[in-house]
Each structure stands twice: as C-alpha cells, then as structure tokens.
Scaffold this motif. Structure first.
Motif, PDB file in Angstrom:
ATOM      1  N   VAL A 162     -50.571   0.146 -45.530  1.00 19.67           N
ATOM      2  CA  VAL A 162     -51.570   1.197 -45.759  1.00 19.67           C
ATOM      3  C   VAL A 162     -52.978   0.605 -45.717  1.00 19.67           C
ATOM      4  O   VAL A 162     -53.888   1.173 -45.088  1.00 19.67           O
ATOM      5  CB  VAL A 162     -51.311   1.905 -47.101  1.00 19.67           C
ATOM      6  CG1 VAL A 162     -52.474   2.824 -47.472  1.00 19.67           C
ATOM      7  CG2 VAL A 162     -50.020   2.705 -47.034  1.00 19.67           C
ATOM      8  N   THR A 186     -53.825  -0.339 -42.084  1.00 19.53           N
ATOM      9  CA  THR A 186     -54.005   0.852 -41.254  1.00 19.53           C
ATOM     10  C   THR A 186     -55.316   1.553 -41.562  1.00 19.53           C
ATOM     11  O   THR A 186     -56.045   1.968 -40.642  1.00 19.53           O
ATOM     12  CB  THR A 186     -52.832   1.824 -41.468  1.00 19.53           C
ATOM     13  OG1 THR A 186     -51.601   1.151 -41.210  1.00 19.53           O
ATOM     14  CG2 THR A 186     -52.940   3.019 -40.535  1.00 19.53           C
ATOM     15  N   MET A 187     -55.653   1.702 -42.839  1.00 23.54           N
ATOM     16  CA  MET A 187     -56.890   2.381 -43.212  1.00 23.54           C
ATOM     17  C   MET A 187     -58.116   1.603 -42.742  1.00 23.54           C
ATOM     18  O   MET A 187     -59.083   2.186 -42.231  1.00 23.54           O
ATOM     19  CB  MET A 187     -56.935   2.582 -44.722  1.00 23.54           C
ATOM     20  CG  MET A 187     -55.932   3.593 -45.261  1.00 23.54           C
ATOM     21  SD  MET A 187     -56.210   5.264 -44.637  1.00 23.54           S
ATOM     22  CE  MET A 187     -57.863   5.594 -45.258  1.00 23.54           C
ATOM     23  N   VAL A 204     -48.463  -0.342 -38.111  1.00 23.22           N
ATOM     24  CA  VAL A 204     -49.924  -0.207 -38.025  1.00 23.22           C
ATOM     25  C   VAL A 204     -50.329   0.309 -36.653  1.00 23.22           C
ATOM     26  O   VAL A 204     -51.204   1.184 -36.535  1.00 23.22           O
ATOM     27  CB  VAL A 204     -50.597  -1.554 -38.334  1.00 23.22           C
ATOM     28  CG1 VAL A 204     -52.086  -1.504 -38.020  1.00 23.22           C
ATOM     29  CG2 VAL A 204     -50.376  -1.927 -39.801  1.00 23.22           C
ATOM     30  N   GLY A 223     -49.738   3.952 -36.669  1.00 25.02           N
ATOM     31  CA  GLY A 223     -50.470   4.733 -37.663  1.00 25.02           C
ATOM     32  C   GLY A 223     -51.970   4.741 -37.486  1.00 25.02           C
ATOM     33  O   GLY A 223     -52.642   5.682 -37.942  1.00 25.02           O
ATOM     34  N   ILE A 268     -55.381   7.789 -38.201  1.00 19.94           N
ATOM     35  CA  ILE A 268     -56.473   7.468 -39.116  1.00 19.94           C
ATOM     36  C   ILE A 268     -57.801   7.449 -38.367  1.00 19.94           C
ATOM     37  O   ILE A 268     -58.811   7.988 -38.843  1.00 19.94           O
ATOM     38  CB  ILE A 268     -56.220   6.103 -39.787  1.00 19.94           C
ATOM     39  CG1 ILE A 268     -54.855   6.083 -40.490  1.00 19.94           C
ATOM     40  CG2 ILE A 268     -57.333   5.785 -40.779  1.00 19.94           C
ATOM     41  CD1 ILE A 268     -54.702   7.066 -41.597  1.00 19.94           C
ATOM     42  N   LEU A 277     -55.775  10.800 -46.360  1.00 20.69           N
ATOM     43  CA  LEU A 277     -55.173   9.849 -45.422  1.00 20.69           C
ATOM     44  C   LEU A 277     -54.425   8.745 -46.158  1.00 20.69           C
ATOM     45  O   LEU A 277     -53.349   8.315 -45.713  1.00 20.69           O
ATOM     46  CB  LEU A 277     -56.257   9.242 -44.532  1.00 20.69           C
ATOM     47  CG  LEU A 277     -56.912  10.183 -43.515  1.00 20.69           C
ATOM     48  CD1 LEU A 277     -58.021   9.463 -42.765  1.00 20.69           C
ATOM     49  CD2 LEU A 277     -55.884  10.723 -42.536  1.00 20.69           C
ATOM     50  N   THR A 278     -54.960   8.290 -47.269  1.00 22.06           N
ATOM     51  CA  THR A 278     -54.289   7.240 -48.035  1.00 22.06           C
ATOM     52  C   THR A 278     -52.970   7.741 -48.610  1.00 22.06           C
ATOM     53  O   THR A 278     -51.937   7.046 -48.531  1.00 22.06           O
ATOM     54  CB  THR A 278     -55.197   6.745 -49.172  1.00 22.06           C
ATOM     55  OG1 THR A 278     -56.440   6.268 -48.622  1.00 22.06           O
ATOM     56  CG2 THR A 278     -54.532   5.622 -49.945  1.00 22.06           C
ATOM     57  N   SER A 284     -50.455   8.129 -45.797  1.00 28.38           N
ATOM     58  CA  SER A 284     -49.995   6.819 -45.344  1.00 28.38           C
ATOM     59  C   SER A 284     -49.025   6.191 -46.340  1.00 28.38           C
ATOM     60  O   SER A 284     -48.042   5.551 -45.950  1.00 28.38           O
ATOM     61  CB  SER A 284     -51.193   5.892 -45.118  1.00 28.38           C
ATOM     62  OG  SER A 284     -52.053   6.396 -44.122  1.00 28.38           O
ATOM     63  N   TRP A 333     -45.687   8.007 -45.831  1.00 31.81           N
ATOM     64  CA  TRP A 333     -45.051   7.623 -44.562  1.00 31.81           C
ATOM     65  C   TRP A 333     -44.524   6.203 -44.603  1.00 31.81           C
ATOM     66  O   TRP A 333     -43.398   5.941 -44.156  1.00 31.81           O
ATOM     67  CB  TRP A 333     -46.058   7.773 -43.420  1.00 31.81           C
ATOM     68  CG  TRP A 333     -46.434   9.194 -43.122  1.00 31.81           C
ATOM     69  CD1 TRP A 333     -45.695  10.312 -43.417  1.00 31.81           C
ATOM     70  CD2 TRP A 333     -47.628   9.667 -42.480  1.00 31.81           C
ATOM     71  NE1 TRP A 333     -46.360  11.440 -43.011  1.00 31.81           N
ATOM     72  CE2 TRP A 333     -47.546  11.084 -42.425  1.00 31.81           C
ATOM     73  CE3 TRP A 333     -48.746   9.033 -41.954  1.00 31.81           C
ATOM     74  CZ2 TRP A 333     -48.548  11.862 -41.856  1.00 31.81           C
ATOM     75  CZ3 TRP A 333     -49.741   9.809 -41.385  1.00 31.81           C
ATOM     76  CH2 TRP A 333     -49.636  11.206 -41.334  1.00 31.81           C
ATOM     77  N   ASP A 334     -45.310   5.271 -45.117  1.00 32.53           N
ATOM     78  CA  ASP A 334     -44.911   3.867 -45.084  1.00 32.53           C
ATOM     79  C   ASP A 334     -43.880   3.520 -46.151  1.00 32.53           C
ATOM     80  O   ASP A 334     -43.173   2.517 -46.015  1.00 32.53           O
ATOM     81  CB  ASP A 334     -46.146   2.966 -45.238  1.00 32.53           C
ATOM     82  CG  ASP A 334     -47.081   3.067 -44.038  1.00 32.53           C
ATOM     83  OD1 ASP A 334     -46.643   3.573 -43.002  1.00 32.53           O
ATOM     84  OD2 ASP A 334     -48.250   2.656 -44.156  1.00 32.53           O
TER      85      ASP A 334
END
Length: 317
Positions: A102, A105-106, A190, A193, A197, A242-243, A246, A249-250
């Motif tokens: 996460v 990805t962010m 990543v 994802g 993002i 989004l966090t 994520s 999902w993760d």
C-alpha cells in the motif's frame, strides 16, 4: 514565509427550511431508487455472508459438502483458529506485505500523478496509455509475464544481471526464497495497482485552484511545500479513500499469490491470508475452520476501514 493549508469553506446553515424542503427530506423517493441496488447487494453479498458466519460455527467437512447434515460446533472453530500458531504467522505475513504494498503503491501513484500534471499533452497521453495497458491486463496474465521475466533459466532479469555484474545468474530462482518471492509479488501488485492511484490522484490534483498555488508560490513556497501544505489538504479525502481501498485489495489478495506459487513458490512459507483460507477449506476439507478464518479476515478489514467511515460520517454531520 510560512504557508498554511487553505481552510475549506464552512457550510452556511439555512435560517429555516420551507415546507417544500421538509417534504423532500421526508420523501421516500430516494429510498425507492436505492431499493433495487440494496436488494441486489442483499442477495449477492448479504446472504453469502450470513451463510459464511453460520458455517463458521459448524463442523463442516467433505461429508457435509456431499450432502451430510452439518453439526453445531459453537466457538470451537474460532478457539482452534486463535490457538493455531500458523494462522498468526500467515496473518503477520499478510499484514506486513499489505503495509509495504500500500505504501509503495500510494507513493508511486502520487508521483506519477504529479508527473502527468507537468507533462505536455502528447507525453501525458503516452503515459496514460501505458498505465491503462498495465491496468487492463488480467491478474493471471500479469503473473505469467512477470514469472517468465524472473524465470531461473531463461528469464530476462537473470540475463540482465549476468550482463551487468559479470557473474552468472543463470539458474538463480527468485521464487524459492520467501523474501525474494514477496519482492516479485510486490512488483506485480504495485504494477497493477499504481495506474488506479495515479489516475485518481491526477483527477483530484487538477481540481486544486490555480490561484491558490500561485499565491503560495508568490509567498516563497517551493514545490515540496506547495504539495504538502496546499495540494495534499485539498485531496485528503481522496487519499483516505484510496488508502482504504488499497488496504482491502492487498489484504485479501489471492490470484497473484496462488498463481506465483504454482510457478515455483513454497506454499508453507509464502501463503497470505486469502490463499491460506483456500488451502484450509479446499485442500484440508475443513470448511468450518476456513469459514471462521474468513470471518476473522472480514472483521479485520472492517476494523481497518472503520477510521475512514467514522471520519466520513463526522464530516457529513
């Protein structure tokens, strides 16, 4: 000169609500519009979730899957699950991977969004097409492509490392060692994802008023200060959403882990929570224990997303 974050305009309450406004507030029409969607959610999500909870309190094995009536187990499945050291190892492994994935990805998605804001139209279109292609590829296809790249005999990664280092990497397996396995898995997750993002952050950042950014620049704020003190407060809700997405999902990732294990990973050292639940239910035939672990995962995801829901309700009030 210090730059402070812009304050959001406060909502001005109406002095009084007229009869038409009160009628609209008490009208059942919005609920009638929501009824079909709620009915579909109850059928597709609610009923399976209820069955999952019921199964978690039962002795449900292969005999029950073939028609034998299940017997009531009470909290025995949960007691056994919470006393299983392997469950805690898998849970800790899943949480550690989720946090790393996460965060990466962010950060990368936000950096790509900032890059897209600075690019000209042609280059921005090219980057957008590349992100869309990475996003559109199915998960299993992505795993196969990355698996071939890290193949121990014919992978391009080993070939490039051999050329760069001057030592032979031929035969080096990236999936046998758990640490390098999760490195490859992290690259896949990543890579899949980041586009979502990046596009979402780009859409949010482009809505920041230009005059506010210009005023901050005139006050002496550099690019870093403008981002953290001006742009980021404007898109704070988007970052939170989004966090949370994520994290969900993760944490429940399954297809990428299972497919990568089939290429060469060790199941007992690389399984995440979703794969472990599947293995307990399908491989071992203990569907009651598998259901209990799934309920724990659902509760964990609800706890992790509780902060966002609470903050959203506060702002609506």
């Amino acid at each position: 000169m210090t730059v402070t974050a812009p304050a959001a305009p406060a909502a001005t309450p109406l002095a009084g609500a007229g009869p038409s406004q009160r009628a609209r507030r008490s009208s059942p029409f919005p609920y009638a519009l929501l009824a079909p969607a709620l009915a579909i959610l109850l059928v597709l999500v609610g009923w399976p979730l209820v069955n999952l909870v019921i199964t978690s309190f039962q002795h449900f094995g292969r005999e029950q899957a073939f028609g034998q009536p299940p017997t009531w187990a009470g909290v025995e499945n949960y007691r056994t699950l919470l006393a299983d050291g392997e469950f805690y190892a898998v849970l800790l492994r899943s949480l550690a991977f989720m946090v790393a994935a996460v965060a990466t990805t962010m950060v990368l998605g936000t950096l790509l969004a900032l890059l897209m804001m600075r690019l000209r139209t042609g280059w921005r279109t090219l980057v957008s097409v590349g992100l869309l292609l990475a996003w559109a590829i199915p998960a299993l296809t992505s795993v196969m492509v990355w698996g071939w790249m890290f193949d121990s005999q014919y992978g391009v990664v080993n070939h490039l490392l051999t050329q760069l280092t001057g030592t032979s990497w031929r035969g080096h397996s990236w999936l046998i060692d758990p640490l390098s396995f999760f490195l490859v898995l992290g690259l896949i997750v990543v890579w899949m994802g980041v586009p979502f993002i990046a596009f979402t952050m780009y859409a949010g950042l482009t809505q920041v008023p230009g005059e506010v950014l210009e005023a901050a620049q005139l006050d002496g704020a550099n690019a870093r200060s403008r981002f953290f003190l001006v742009q980021l407060p404007y898109v704070r809700q988007i970052v939170i959403v989004l966090t949370v997405l994520s994290v969900i999902w993760d944490l429940r990732i399954f297809a990428q882990v299972y497919a990568l294990q089939g290429i060469g990973g060790l199941y007992e050292k690389t399984s995440t929570l979703g794969v472990w639940i599947y293995q307990v239910g399908t491989a071992s035939g203990d569907y009651g224990m598998s259901a209990a672990a799934a309920v724990v995962m659902v509760v964990l995801m609800l706890v992790l997303s509780f902060g966002y829901v609470r903050q959203t309700l506060k702002e609506e009030d």
